[in-house]
Motif scaffolding. Sequence first.
Motif, PDB file in Angstrom:
ATOM      1  N   UNK A  18       1.737  18.191  24.261  1.00  0.00           N
ATOM      2  CA  UNK A  18       0.793  18.232  25.381  1.00  0.00           C
ATOM      3  C   UNK A  18       0.338  19.658  25.685  1.00  0.00           C
ATOM      4  N   UNK A  19       1.263  20.608  25.622  1.00  0.00           N
ATOM      5  CA  UNK A  19       0.942  21.978  26.021  1.00  0.00           C
ATOM      6  C   UNK A  19       0.663  22.922  24.860  1.00  0.00           C
ATOM      7  N   UNK A  20       0.700  22.432  23.635  1.00  0.00           N
ATOM      8  CA  UNK A  20       0.382  23.275  22.480  1.00  0.00           C
ATOM      9  C   UNK A  20      -1.005  23.910  22.597  1.00  0.00           C
ATOM     10  N   UNK A  21      -2.018  23.208  23.103  1.00  0.00           N
ATOM     11  CA  UNK A  21      -3.351  23.828  23.196  1.00  0.00           C
ATOM     12  C   UNK A  21      -3.523  24.838  24.337  1.00  0.00           C
ATOM     13  N   UNK A  22      -2.541  24.958  25.225  1.00  0.00           N
ATOM     14  CA  UNK A  22      -2.672  25.901  26.343  1.00  0.00           C
ATOM     15  C   UNK A  22      -2.709  27.325  25.792  1.00  0.00           C
ATOM     16  N   UNK A  23      -3.675  28.095  26.254  1.00  0.00           N
ATOM     17  CA  UNK A  23      -3.827  29.465  25.777  1.00  0.00           C
ATOM     18  C   UNK A  23      -3.158  30.499  26.656  1.00  0.00           C
ATOM     19  N   UNK A  24      -2.972  30.173  27.953  1.00  0.00           N
ATOM     20  CA  UNK A  24      -2.386  31.127  28.900  1.00  0.00           C
ATOM     21  C   UNK A  24      -1.499  30.399  29.890  1.00  0.00           C
ATOM     22  N   UNK A  25      -0.301  30.928  30.079  1.00  0.00           N
ATOM     23  CA  UNK A  25       0.625  30.410  31.080  1.00  0.00           C
ATOM     24  C   UNK A  25       0.657  31.394  32.247  1.00  0.00           C
ATOM     25  N   UNK A  26       0.498  30.878  33.459  1.00  0.00           N
ATOM     26  CA  UNK A  26       0.604  31.674  34.674  1.00  0.00           C
ATOM     27  C   UNK A  26       1.940  31.341  35.324  1.00  0.00           C
ATOM     28  N   UNK A  27       2.770  32.358  35.535  1.00  0.00           N
ATOM     29  CA  UNK A  27       4.115  32.155  36.054  1.00  0.00           C
ATOM     30  C   UNK A  27       4.384  33.008  37.286  1.00  0.00           C
ATOM     31  N   UNK A  28       5.198  32.486  38.170  1.00  0.00           N
ATOM     32  CA  UNK A  28       5.866  33.316  39.159  1.00  0.00           C
ATOM     33  C   UNK A  28       7.067  33.956  38.478  1.00  0.00           C
ATOM     34  N   UNK A  29       7.671  34.925  39.143  1.00  0.00           N
ATOM     35  CA  UNK A  29       8.780  35.651  38.529  1.00  0.00           C
ATOM     36  C   UNK A  29       9.933  34.746  38.123  1.00  0.00           C
TER      37      UNK A  29
END
Length: 185
Positions: free
Chosen positions: A39-50
């Motif tokens: 499902x997430x293989x095509x995601x190009x950028x992950x936005x994370x909190x610390x």
Amino acid sequence: MAKLIYSMITSLDGRTEATDGDLGWGPEDEEVHSFVGDLFRPVGTFLYGRRMYETMVFWETAHTQPGLPPYIRQYADDWRAAEKIVYSTTLESVSSAKTRIERTFDPDAVRRLKKESDHDLSIDGPNLAAQAIEAGLVDEYHLFTTSTVVGGGTPFFPPGIRLELDLLDHRSFASGVTYARYRTR
């Protein structure tokens, strides 16, 4: 334009983290993990909190561990290939490639990122996601719900928010985990 996707594992009562920290969803589940990876293989950028970044940075070196199942190795490879942005006022440095720190969450910068990106983005961590939800940035919600009720803890959705959503997809797994994908109306 890329979509911004908010996805996390939740308890049946909608918590991303129980008061004691344990959602109690049991041992590693190859079926669920493989589905998440696909499902997430095509995601190009992950936005994370610390805190979420500190949990996920495991994937930077996971591929070096001997005897990994192929689905775990694939997830590690996919994670390393993606860009990562960590929103933190306290993190001094990152320990993964393709990663940068932003000190504040800027909704306009995320809008530009969505507009300019060729691949979808994922936002992870309920506190960071709350800021994106309140700014109207989240396009899809992907919930992986366990069969446990934990009675308290950190909610998936921020308190006081009202959303109208359309169910796009759902699936049940042998482990009792369910998946539901919603689009913002």
